[in-house]
Motif scaffolding. Structure first.
Motif, PDB file in Angstrom:
ATOM      1  N   GLY A  22       0.687  -0.928   0.040  1.00  0.00           N
ATOM      2  CA  GLY A  22       0.001  -0.042  -0.258  1.00  0.00           C
ATOM      3  C   GLY A  22       0.991   1.264  -0.439  1.00  0.00           C
ATOM      4  O   GLY A  22       0.244   1.820  -0.414  1.00  0.00           O
ATOM      5  N   SER A  23       2.173   1.243   0.641  1.00  0.00           N
ATOM      6  CA  SER A  23       2.564   2.420   1.216  1.00  0.00           C
ATOM      7  C   SER A  23       3.148   2.768  -1.129  1.00  0.00           C
ATOM      8  O   SER A  23       3.365   3.760  -0.427  1.00  0.00           O
ATOM      9  CB  SER A  23       4.418   2.989   1.542  1.00  0.00           C
ATOM     10  N   ALA A  24       3.918   1.355  -0.936  1.00  0.00           N
ATOM     11  CA  ALA A  24       4.428   1.425  -2.275  1.00  0.00           C
ATOM     12  C   ALA A  24       3.569   2.051  -3.694  1.00  0.00           C
ATOM     13  O   ALA A  24       3.332   2.627  -4.431  1.00  0.00           O
ATOM     14  CB  ALA A  24       4.723   0.151  -3.151  1.00  0.00           C
ATOM     15  N   VAL A  25       2.310   1.978  -2.913  1.00  0.00           N
ATOM     16  CA  VAL A  25       1.240   2.183  -4.974  1.00  0.00           C
ATOM     17  C   VAL A  25       0.823   2.685  -3.923  1.00  0.00           C
ATOM     18  O   VAL A  25       0.304   3.263  -3.398  1.00  0.00           O
ATOM     19  CB  VAL A  25      -0.039   0.671  -5.134  1.00  0.00           C
ATOM     20  N   GLY A  26       0.668   3.997  -5.197  1.00  0.00           N
ATOM     21  CA  GLY A  26       0.848   5.392  -4.644  1.00  0.00           C
ATOM     22  C   GLY A  26       0.187   5.877  -5.948  1.00  0.00           C
ATOM     23  O   GLY A  26       0.178   5.614  -7.052  1.00  0.00           O
ATOM     24  N   LEU A  27       0.219   7.675  -5.917  1.00  0.00           N
ATOM     25  CA  LEU A  27      -0.165   7.709  -6.938  1.00  0.00           C
ATOM     26  C   LEU A  27       1.006   8.370  -7.952  1.00  0.00           C
ATOM     27  O   LEU A  27       0.920   7.885  -9.008  1.00  0.00           O
ATOM     28  CB  LEU A  27       0.134  10.191  -6.545  1.00  0.00           C
ATOM     29  N   GLY A  28       2.447   7.556  -7.847  1.00  0.00           N
ATOM     30  CA  GLY A  28       3.455   6.992  -8.320  1.00  0.00           C
ATOM     31  C   GLY A  28       3.280   6.309  -9.334  1.00  0.00           C
ATOM     32  O   GLY A  28       3.588   6.580 -10.742  1.00  0.00           O
ATOM     33  N   ASN A  29       2.518   5.060  -9.415  1.00  0.00           N
ATOM     34  CA  ASN A  29       1.619   4.224  -9.974  1.00  0.00           C
ATOM     35  C   ASN A  29       0.938   4.699 -11.072  1.00  0.00           C
ATOM     36  O   ASN A  29       0.656   4.183 -12.105  1.00  0.00           O
ATOM     37  CB  ASN A  29       1.374   3.149  -9.314  1.00  0.00           C
ATOM     38  N   ILE A  30      -0.700   5.507 -10.527  1.00  0.00           N
ATOM     39  CA  ILE A  30      -1.411   5.703 -10.940  1.00  0.00           C
ATOM     40  C   ILE A  30      -1.179   6.598 -11.961  1.00  0.00           C
ATOM     41  O   ILE A  30      -2.219   7.327 -12.589  1.00  0.00           O
ATOM     42  CB  ILE A  30      -2.423   5.316 -10.343  1.00  0.00           C
ATOM     43  N   PHE A  45       3.642  17.408  -0.478  1.00  0.00           N
ATOM     44  CA  PHE A  45       3.336  17.968  -1.669  1.00  0.00           C
ATOM     45  C   PHE A  45       2.212  16.980  -1.783  1.00  0.00           C
ATOM     46  O   PHE A  45       1.266  17.301  -2.983  1.00  0.00           O
ATOM     47  CB  PHE A  45       4.346  18.163  -2.315  1.00  0.00           C
ATOM     48  N   TYR A  46       2.667  16.132  -1.124  1.00  0.00           N
ATOM     49  CA  TYR A  46       1.831  14.078  -1.385  1.00  0.00           C
ATOM     50  C   TYR A  46       0.366  14.425  -1.878  1.00  0.00           C
ATOM     51  O   TYR A  46      -0.445  14.454  -2.420  1.00  0.00           O
ATOM     52  CB  TYR A  46       1.886  13.127  -1.778  1.00  0.00           C
ATOM     53  N   ASN A  47       0.484  15.135  -0.453  1.00  0.00           N
ATOM     54  CA  ASN A  47      -1.189  15.695  -0.044  1.00  0.00           C
ATOM     55  C   ASN A  47      -1.932  17.003  -0.771  1.00  0.00           C
ATOM     56  O   ASN A  47      -2.901  16.402  -1.007  1.00  0.00           O
ATOM     57  CB  ASN A  47      -1.133  16.234   1.555  1.00  0.00           C
ATOM     58  N   PHE A  68      12.117   3.488  -8.334  1.00  0.00           N
ATOM     59  CA  PHE A  68      12.639   3.740  -6.817  1.00  0.00           C
ATOM     60  C   PHE A  68      11.634   4.575  -5.923  1.00  0.00           C
ATOM     61  O   PHE A  68      11.766   4.307  -4.570  1.00  0.00           O
ATOM     62  CB  PHE A  68      14.161   4.890  -6.584  1.00  0.00           C
ATOM     63  N   PHE A  69      11.290   5.916  -6.462  1.00  0.00           N
ATOM     64  CA  PHE A  69      10.151   6.533  -5.738  1.00  0.00           C
ATOM     65  C   PHE A  69       8.681   5.871  -5.353  1.00  0.00           C
ATOM     66  O   PHE A  69       8.119   5.795  -4.717  1.00  0.00           O
ATOM     67  CB  PHE A  69       9.329   7.909  -6.701  1.00  0.00           C
ATOM     68  N   SER A  70       8.596   5.279  -6.574  1.00  0.00           N
ATOM     69  CA  SER A  70       7.315   4.363  -6.996  1.00  0.00           C
ATOM     70  C   SER A  70       7.189   3.195  -5.485  1.00  0.00           C
ATOM     71  O   SER A  70       6.860   2.189  -5.387  1.00  0.00           O
ATOM     72  CB  SER A  70       7.336   3.619  -7.857  1.00  0.00           C
ATOM     73  N   LEU A  71       8.648   2.771  -5.305  1.00  0.00           N
ATOM     74  CA  LEU A  71       8.606   1.357  -4.149  1.00  0.00           C
ATOM     75  C   LEU A  71       9.107   1.940  -3.066  1.00  0.00           C
ATOM     76  O   LEU A  71       9.439   1.384  -2.078  1.00  0.00           O
ATOM     77  CB  LEU A  71       9.922   0.410  -4.159  1.00  0.00           C
ATOM     78  N   SER A  72       8.754   2.814  -2.781  1.00  0.00           N
ATOM     79  CA  SER A  72       9.197   4.129  -1.570  1.00  0.00           C
ATOM     80  C   SER A  72      10.215   3.842  -0.948  1.00  0.00           C
ATOM     81  O   SER A  72      10.857   3.673   0.155  1.00  0.00           O
ATOM     82  CB  SER A  72       7.922   2.930  -0.170  1.00  0.00           C
ATOM     83  N   LEU A  73      11.952   3.978  -1.354  1.00  0.00           N
ATOM     84  CA  LEU A  73      12.480   3.330  -1.130  1.00  0.00           C
ATOM     85  C   LEU A  73      13.653   5.260  -0.664  1.00  0.00           C
ATOM     86  O   LEU A  73      13.457   5.744  -1.113  1.00  0.00           O
ATOM     87  CB  LEU A  73      13.547   2.683  -1.911  1.00  0.00           C
ATOM     88  N   GLY A  74      14.648   4.192  -0.259  1.00  0.00           N
ATOM     89  CA  GLY A  74      15.729   5.515   0.170  1.00  0.00           C
ATOM     90  C   GLY A  74      15.491   6.941   1.686  1.00  0.00           C
ATOM     91  O   GLY A  74      15.998   7.921   1.992  1.00  0.00           O
ATOM     92  N   MET A  75      14.684   6.317   1.774  1.00  0.00           N
ATOM     93  CA  MET A  75      13.612   7.377   3.136  1.00  0.00           C
ATOM     94  C   MET A  75      13.651   6.746   3.991  1.00  0.00           C
ATOM     95  O   MET A  75      13.102   7.577   5.092  1.00  0.00           O
ATOM     96  CB  MET A  75      12.974   8.026   2.532  1.00  0.00           C
ATOM     97  N   GLY A  76      13.861   5.611   4.446  1.00  0.00           N
ATOM     98  CA  GLY A  76      13.710   4.599   5.380  1.00  0.00           C
ATOM     99  C   GLY A  76      11.805   4.150   5.827  1.00  0.00           C
ATOM    100  O   GLY A  76      11.506   4.246   6.473  1.00  0.00           O
ATOM    101  N   VAL A 104      -0.237   7.601   4.989  1.00  0.00           N
ATOM    102  CA  VAL A 104       0.067   6.683   6.327  1.00  0.00           C
ATOM    103  C   VAL A 104       1.914   6.430   6.159  1.00  0.00           C
ATOM    104  O   VAL A 104       1.575   6.573   6.989  1.00  0.00           O
ATOM    105  CB  VAL A 104      -0.798   6.131   6.122  1.00  0.00           C
ATOM    106  N   SER A 105       1.796   5.869   5.222  1.00  0.00           N
ATOM    107  CA  SER A 105       3.104   5.115   5.355  1.00  0.00           C
ATOM    108  C   SER A 105       4.174   6.361   5.658  1.00  0.00           C
ATOM    109  O   SER A 105       5.357   6.746   6.436  1.00  0.00           O
ATOM    110  CB  SER A 105       3.474   5.004   4.400  1.00  0.00           C
ATOM    111  N   LEU A 106       4.266   7.581   4.615  1.00  0.00           N
ATOM    112  CA  LEU A 106       4.521   8.887   5.204  1.00  0.00           C
ATOM    113  C   LEU A 106       4.794   9.554   6.353  1.00  0.00           C
ATOM    114  O   LEU A 106       5.393  10.446   7.166  1.00  0.00           O
ATOM    115  CB  LEU A 106       4.734  10.191   3.901  1.00  0.00           C
ATOM    116  N   LEU A 107       3.110   9.404   7.174  1.00  0.00           N
ATOM    117  CA  LEU A 107       3.280   9.766   7.697  1.00  0.00           C
ATOM    118  C   LEU A 107       3.880   8.886   9.086  1.00  0.00           C
ATOM    119  O   LEU A 107       4.380   9.833  10.086  1.00  0.00           O
ATOM    120  CB  LEU A 107       1.455  10.593   8.087  1.00  0.00           C
TER     121      LEU A 107
END
Ligand code: PHE
Length: 465
Positions: A19-27, A101-103, A216-224, A319-322
């Motif tokens: 759910g974290s990975a699948v987001g605006l990045g995908n769609i 900004f995602y919000n 990389f963004f789409s898989l929610s990587l690099g920021m922990g 929710v994963s970002l928060l």
């Protein structure tokens, strides 16, 4: 650590991480990047990158999180490397910036549910007016942030996991329904051809660069984000297979989103695929026009469904970002969870206000920021923040996390953690390839990506074209 809580099941963790990975990045992001990157050639590079490089980094993040049961900052300290905790701090900052900004974009999408449901397809031509109306779109953004807050407030298993288990299957069913519908439209096949038949003459440096950043963004990587989720995972779980499933789910849903959108563009363009390279406006301008062409109550139903599914996808990511800064505040600053959630959500909403104002309302925030774009420097605040967070911090963070795991914490410790719950892992092919990727491939490629970004976005020196 008993009071820290955690995911209640393997499926729950996978649903939440997917759910974290699948987001605006995908769609939203993936289809427009494919459109601009010339179609299928982009897709091929994207897939290679996801499996060769992103999957190993993902397993590594989850392993670091589970081993330490800490947020990204505390994780480095808990492993005995306090002087690496800056990588985690950078991740917390990225999480705050990305969510800010995602919000805003999620808020626009949320408002479109209302517009589509009321049959206002003309919004496509008035998108500029829409984003300029900051009271209205700010209100939608506020509602979206509140929804995120309410989920996170209920905790890992009671909030994030529950929401993901409900939203992810619904999302998949809705997308599949939309795919079936769009494939029945005239000229759908032209869209599919554009999407699926690669034309490698369209490949160039910037297509490859964009495909990597997008993956990389789409898989929610690099920021922990996955260090954080990993810190709530049970020791009995198989991290390696979970990471593979999460990668597959993310790639699969991005791929299916393309199957939904390109046939629609084929239909709209009468087969010429004009408009496929519409960029960020693809979802907010081109799609509503298409729903308008369908027209009537069917158009309204299809349009409303699309934006509902977009919002579901966005919510499991927000929710994963928060959760990242919240876990940090709870672990490190010893703030009570309930309070930390409101505090972080409030700060992030405020940080997002300039991004909100940068689409026509404020001249300054719309044009005064300097990141590279073809033909000039000026850009809006949101794109500027995205350049810093997505394009700069994420590759740097990923490079550092991989380098750290392989060469500082050491491979044998990483492998030991990955082998917990994965009986066949040690000595397997997957182990060798994961080790190779984390030790060399990921640090080098992500390091190059970071340097290229800094040169291009901040100094306008473009090595690749
Ligand atoms: N992966 C999310 C998307 O594709 C965005 C995200 C990035 C979420 C980083 C968490 C961390 O939309």
């Amino acid at each position: 650590m008993a009071t820290r809580g955690g995911f209640s099941s393997r499926l729950g963790f996978i649903a939440a991480a997917a759910g974290s990975a699948v987001g605006l990045g995908n769609i939203w992001g993936f289809p427009f990047e494919v459109g601009q990157g010339g179609g299928a050639a982009f897709v091929v590079i994207y897939l290679l990158f996801c499996f060769l490089l992103c999957f190993p980094v993902m397993a590594t993040e989850i392993a670091i999180g589970r081993k330490t049961e800490r947020n990204p900052v505390g994780a480095f300290t808990a492993l005995g490397y306090k002087n690496w905790s800056w990588v985690g701090k950078m991740g917390i900052v990225a999480g705050i910036l990305i969510l800010s900004f995602y919000n805003v974009i999620a808020g626009w999408a949320f408002g479109y549910i209302v517009e589509m449901a009321s049959g206002n397809f003309g919004i496509a031509e008035q998108f500029g007016e829409y984003t300029k109306n900051v009271i209205k779109v700010g209100g939608y953004g506020l509602i979206f942030m509140l929804s995120t807050t309410l989920v996170v407030k209920r905790g890992i298993s009671g909030g994030i996991e529950k929401a993901a288990k409900l939203l992810m299957p619904t999302l998949i069913i809705m997308i599949l329904g939309m795919v079936i519908y769009s494939l029945t439209l005239p000229n759908a096949m032209d869209g599919l051809k554009f999407y699926l038949v690669p034309d490698f003459s369209k490949l160039n440096g910037s297509v490859i660069y964009n495909a990597m950043g997008q993956a990389f963004f789409s898989l929610s990587l690099g920021m922990g984000a996955l260090i954080t989720y990993g810190s709530y995972v049970n020791r009995k779980e198989n991290i390696v297979s979970a990471a593979a499933l999460i990668t597959l789910a993310d790639v699969g849903i991005a791929f299916i989103a393309g199957m939904m959108i390109f046939p629609l563009i084929g239909f709209m363009s009468g087969g010429t695929m004009e408009g496929a390279a519409g960029g960020p406006g693809l979802i907010f301008v081109t799609l509503p026009q298409i729903f308008g062409t369908i027209g009537g109550s069917l158009g309204a139903i299809v349009g409303t469904s699309f934006f509902v599914l977009l919002c579901f996808a966005a919510l499991t990511s927000t929710v994963s970002l928060l959760e990242v800064p919240v876990t940090y505040a709870v672990d490190e600053l010893k703030i009570r969870r309930g309070r930390a959630v409101w505090l972080m959500a409030g700060i992030i909403f405020l940080v997002g206000i300039p991004s909100l104002l940068g689409f026509g309302y404020s001249e300054f925030f719309s044009t005064a920021f300097k990141t590279f774009k073809p033909g000039g420097f000026d850009t809006d605040f949101l794109s500027f923040i995205a350049s810093i967070a997505n394009d700069t911090i994420l590759p740097l963070g990923g490079c550092m996390i991989a380098f750290f795991a392989a060469h500082v914490w050491k491979k044998h410790n990483l492998n030991e953690e990955l082998a917990q719950g994965a009986p066949g892992y040690m000595g397997s092919f997957v182990q060798k390839y994961l080790n190779f990727s984390v030790s060399y491939l990921a640090p080098v490629i992500l390091g190059v990506l970071f340097i290229l970004t800094v040169l291009s976005k901040f100094f306008n020196i473009n090595i690749i074209s």
